[in-house]
Enzyme design. Structure first.
Site, PDB file in Angstrom:
ATOM      1  N   GLU A 150       0.815  -1.228   0.000  1.00 34.78           N
ATOM      2  CA  GLU A 150       0.000   0.000   0.000  1.00 34.78           C
ATOM      3  C   GLU A 150       0.846   1.275   0.000  1.00 34.78           C
ATOM      4  OE1 GLU A 150      -2.978  -0.299   3.108  1.00 34.78           O
ATOM      5  OE2 GLU A 150      -4.265  -1.432   1.757  1.00 34.78           O
ATOM      6  N   GLU A 313      -6.533  -8.014  -0.839  1.00 37.43           N
ATOM      7  CA  GLU A 313      -6.969  -8.032   0.554  1.00 37.43           C
ATOM      8  C   GLU A 313      -8.439  -7.669   0.651  1.00 37.43           C
ATOM      9  OE1 GLU A 313      -4.883  -5.461   3.263  1.00 37.43           O
ATOM     10  OE2 GLU A 313      -2.936  -5.845   2.358  1.00 37.43           O
TER      11      GLU A 313
HETATM   12  C1  GLA Z   1      -4.220  -2.693   4.707  1.00 38.87           C
HETATM   13  C2  GLA Z   1      -2.842  -3.277   4.856  1.00 38.87           C
HETATM   14  C3  GLA Z   1      -2.779  -4.457   5.741  1.00 38.87           C
HETATM   15  C4  GLA Z   1      -3.690  -4.301   6.933  1.00 38.87           C
HETATM   16  C5  GLA Z   1      -5.079  -4.015   6.457  1.00 38.87           C
HETATM   17  C6  GLA Z   1      -6.085  -3.894   7.575  1.00 38.87           C
HETATM   18  O1  GLA Z   1      -4.892  -3.085   3.597  1.00 38.87           O
HETATM   19  O2  GLA Z   1      -2.233  -3.570   3.623  1.00 38.87           O
HETATM   20  O3  GLA Z   1      -1.445  -4.620   6.150  1.00 38.87           O
HETATM   21  O4  GLA Z   1      -3.235  -3.244   7.712  1.00 38.87           O
HETATM   22  O5  GLA Z   1      -5.077  -2.796   5.772  1.00 38.87           O
HETATM   23  O6  GLA Z   1      -7.368  -3.581   7.087  1.00 38.87           O
END
Ligand code: GLA
Ligand code: ZN
Length: 683
Positions: A150, A313
């Site tokens: 991210e 995710e």
């Molecule tokens: C993001 C991050 C993860 C985690 C999630 C929690 O997407 O990439 O490492 O922190 O949020 O929702």
């Protein structure tokens, strides 16, 4: 196609065994098998563990885990771990630490915490990527690289290294200081720069401040816009360096980094060019409109011309970082997973596989909950989905969504609109785009979210909500598209500025004026409580007699366009509010204000119908989403019921429902609440 090495919809997610005692590892693997999990994202935040000091690398745990997973038939999405630097590095090389918006030097802490222009950070991040690639290049479990995590997830850096890099970036973009002065209109407020060193970053200490509505305000839009481009590029450069590092050893392993949908800070159209596959993290709130999530999937699919993407995710149950973290109700995780597949995802992955016990994500859901066994609702639902994905096999992989309507979306336009000083702070680009998307979504009409660079020749209708910034070449490209028979819609506050946020003089909408056959003389901003009316004057366009409108009202004159509606109130009552200009074989519409949503849901489906663009299924009940993916001429129709109650659907065509295996006879059938059909149509 990324899934070739494991030809099914990959199922799994972030797995952090490095944060656990080894005793639980075998238990994890046992449960992964029960859940049908076949991919694990490893090593996302393990930099400090893998490199305890400058010269020591220790990948023991990772070696062992890669082997174990492989022995169990689980592939690895291997992260490079560079999204959080080790504490020793921050202490020894403070240049890795960021300086915040107000000039405060950060200390070690958090994540996404490195200065992207720190030579130390770049050196060690690349070295880590190289070490990993060299070590695991022949490991049979390695499926894909996950660079960093991210990007842009925390604040920006305003340190001296970034400032120096900004000057270099400007030299590259503009060549001369004169060109910079021109682009930024620095005659204003005595800003003329005579030396590159005169230029400083726009921040809370120079040109910018935090304003209302979550906006960053600036005195100089041109400077701030270039800073945003520069910062997106700085992070992209970090990504590219790691990308190059792993490709040296593993030229055939695909590389991605997880994006975040409509994430403002990074120009993902630019990023996607350097990614083998787009992946993204989908975290809707419980009350996020389904159409908004749909638009995000479509936006991510559009980054690489409609190629399938990875859902990297999502939470199986709840998040921790929203103010109120509702559980996903029974069936919702499955339904939303299929929504991603319906719109082009070829993987379904979670954050995370086992719930952590300490720090800020212990109340974030996971496939394996704190209780530690498989007898939980979340686990049962995860295992059900795992079994279904197993059954689907490779059927859907690499199939494509085909749309006849495109919505243009542009990051730099977004930035410019929302740093504009006037005419209103109410204008939110993504929300405005979503209004158009939502009207089409409700009508069951497929949409591609495309960049201004996209090839438009396959589309019957192209909509560019608030095309405030017109980039070089875009106006003539739109003219060609319309001249060849296309239909184009743009709106109020369009055609105003060039790439540097300099107004195109000679009447708005500037370069789009000829195409639209109108010019805008003034722009009125309405208070949130104020409304005007769009009064339809051409009763043949099949709309109600009038609609409310607000926010901004352009006061336009026709220069050849037909007037289809006028304002109902105020001193500009009777001036055009909706026009259409015949241009070559096609037509270009201008909607001079922001209408109530009913206007768009009446107007857009009608426009589509006139152009032969039909919904995938007729008369679908509210809350039922329909999409189509196509591969080798075989059509897969997705029907998703977002309602709690069952819905009656008339399928029209015969097919085989892939999840249940049953034959659908074309007529009416009942789809249970929150249930899904994936129907392979018989042709
Ligand atoms: C993001 C991050 C993860 C985690 C999630 C929690 O997407 O990439 O490492 O922190 O949020 O929702
Ligand atoms: Zn910096």
């Amino acid at each position: 196609m990324i899934n070739a090495s494991k030809p099914k919809i990959w199922y799994g997610g972030d797995y952090n065994p490095d944060q656990w005692e080894k005793q639980v590892w075998d238990e994890d693997l046992r449960m992964f098998k029960l859940a049908g999990i076949d991919v694990a994202t490893l090593n996302v935040f393990a930099w400090a563990k893998n490199q305890p000091d400058e010269d020591t690398y220790d990948f023991g745990w990772l070696d062992e885990m890669m082997d174990k997973l492989h022995a169990d038939g689980i592939g690895v999405c291997l992260a490079t771990s560079t999204a959080a630097h080790p504490a020793w590095m921050a202490r020894k090389y403070p240049d890795v630490l960021q300086v915040d918006f107000n000039g405060n030097k950060r200390k070690f802490g958090g994540r996404h915490n490195s200065c992207p222009n720190s030579p130390t950070y770049r050196k060690y991040a690349v070295r880590m990527a190289e070490k990993l690639a060299e070590r695991y290049k022949d490991h049979p479990a390695l499926l894909i690289w996950h660079i960093n995590n991210e990007y842009g997830g925390a604040g920006n850096c305003y340190c001296d290294n970034c400032e120096a890099a900004f000057r270099e970036w400007l030299k590259e973009r503009y060549g001369t200081l004169e060109a910079v002065n021109r682009a930024w209109n620095t005659g204003f407020w005595g800003h003329t720069f005579h030396d590159w060193e005169d230029i400083v970053l726009p921040s809370g200490r120079s040109e910018e401040w935090s304003g209302a509505n979550g906006r960053t305000e600036t005195n100089f839009q041109g400077i701030s816009l270039d800073y945003m481009r520069f910062y997106s590029d700085s992070l992209l450069e970090c990504y590219k360096l790691e990308h190059e590092a792993v490709k040296k050893y593993t030229p055939n392993i695909p590389v991605t980094t997880n994006l975040m949908g409509a994430f403002k800070k990074l120009d993902y159209h630019k990023w996607a060019k350097h990614m083998d596959v787009v992946s993204w993290d989908n975290y809707p709130r419980f009350d996020t409109p389904h159409s908004y999530t749909g638009m995000m999937h479509d936006l991510m699919r559009g980054l690489k011309d409609g190629q399938p993407f990875m859902l990297m995710e999502q939470t199986p149950s709840q998040q921790n970082w929203q103010p109120y973290n509702s559980l996903k109700r029974p069936g919702i995780m499955r339904l939303w997973s299929y929504q991603a597949v319906a719109r082009g995802a070829d993987t379904i992955m979670f954050f995370q596989l086992r719930r952590s016990i300490g720090a800020c994500e212990k109340y974030h859901g996971a496939v394996i909950e704190h209780v530690g066994h498989e007898h939980t609702r979340v686990f049962r639902e995860s295992a059900q989905l795992g079994a279904e994905l197993g059954k689907l096999g490779d059927a859907l992989l690499d199939s494509r969504v085909k749309a006849k309507v495109a919505i243009m979306f542009d990051w730099e336009n977004w930035w410019a609109i929302e740093m504009s000083s006037g005419p209103t702070i109410a204008l939110r680009y993504v929300d405005e785009a979503h209004k158009y998307y939502d009207a089409l979504y409700r009508a069951g009409i497929a949409v591609d979210m495309v960049s201004v660079e996209a090839d438009l020749s396959d589309y019957e209708l192209v909509i560019a909500p608030v095309m405030y910034m017109v980039k070089p070449g875009v106006a003539s490209k739109l003219e060609q598209y319309v001249a060849a028979g296309g239909s184009f819609i743009t709106t109020f506050f369009s055609g105003i500025v060039n790439e540097s946020d300099l107004v195109k003089v000679g009447g708005y909408p500037g370069e789009l004026r000829k195409l639209l056959g109108i010019w805008a003389e003034e722009i009125d901003a309405l208070l949130p409580s104020q409304r005007n009316r769009v009064v339809i004057t051409d009763r043949n366009i099949g709309l109600k007699s009038e609609y409310e409108c607000g926010m901004l009202c352009d006061l336009i004159h026709s220069e050849g366009a037909e007037v289809k509606a006028v304002y109902g109130d105020d001193f500009y009552a009777g001036m055009p509010a909706l026009t259409v200009n015949k241009f070559g074989e096609g037509e270009a519409w201008y909607l001079a204000t922001s209408p109530e949503t009913a206007f768009l849901s009446d107007w857009l489906p009608k426009l589509c119908a006139d152009r032969g663009i039909a919904p995938l299924l007729a008369d679908v009940p509210e809350g039922v989403e329909v999409t189509l993916r196509v591969k080798d001429g075989v059509e897969y129709l997705f029907v998703l019921n977002h309602n709690e109650a069952a819905a009656t659907i008339d399928l029209g065509k015969q097919g085989t429902e892939l999840l249940s295996g049953r034959t659908m006879q074309g007529g009416s059938a009942e789809l249970a609440g929150r249930d899904v059909w994936i129907v392979k149509l018989h042709n």
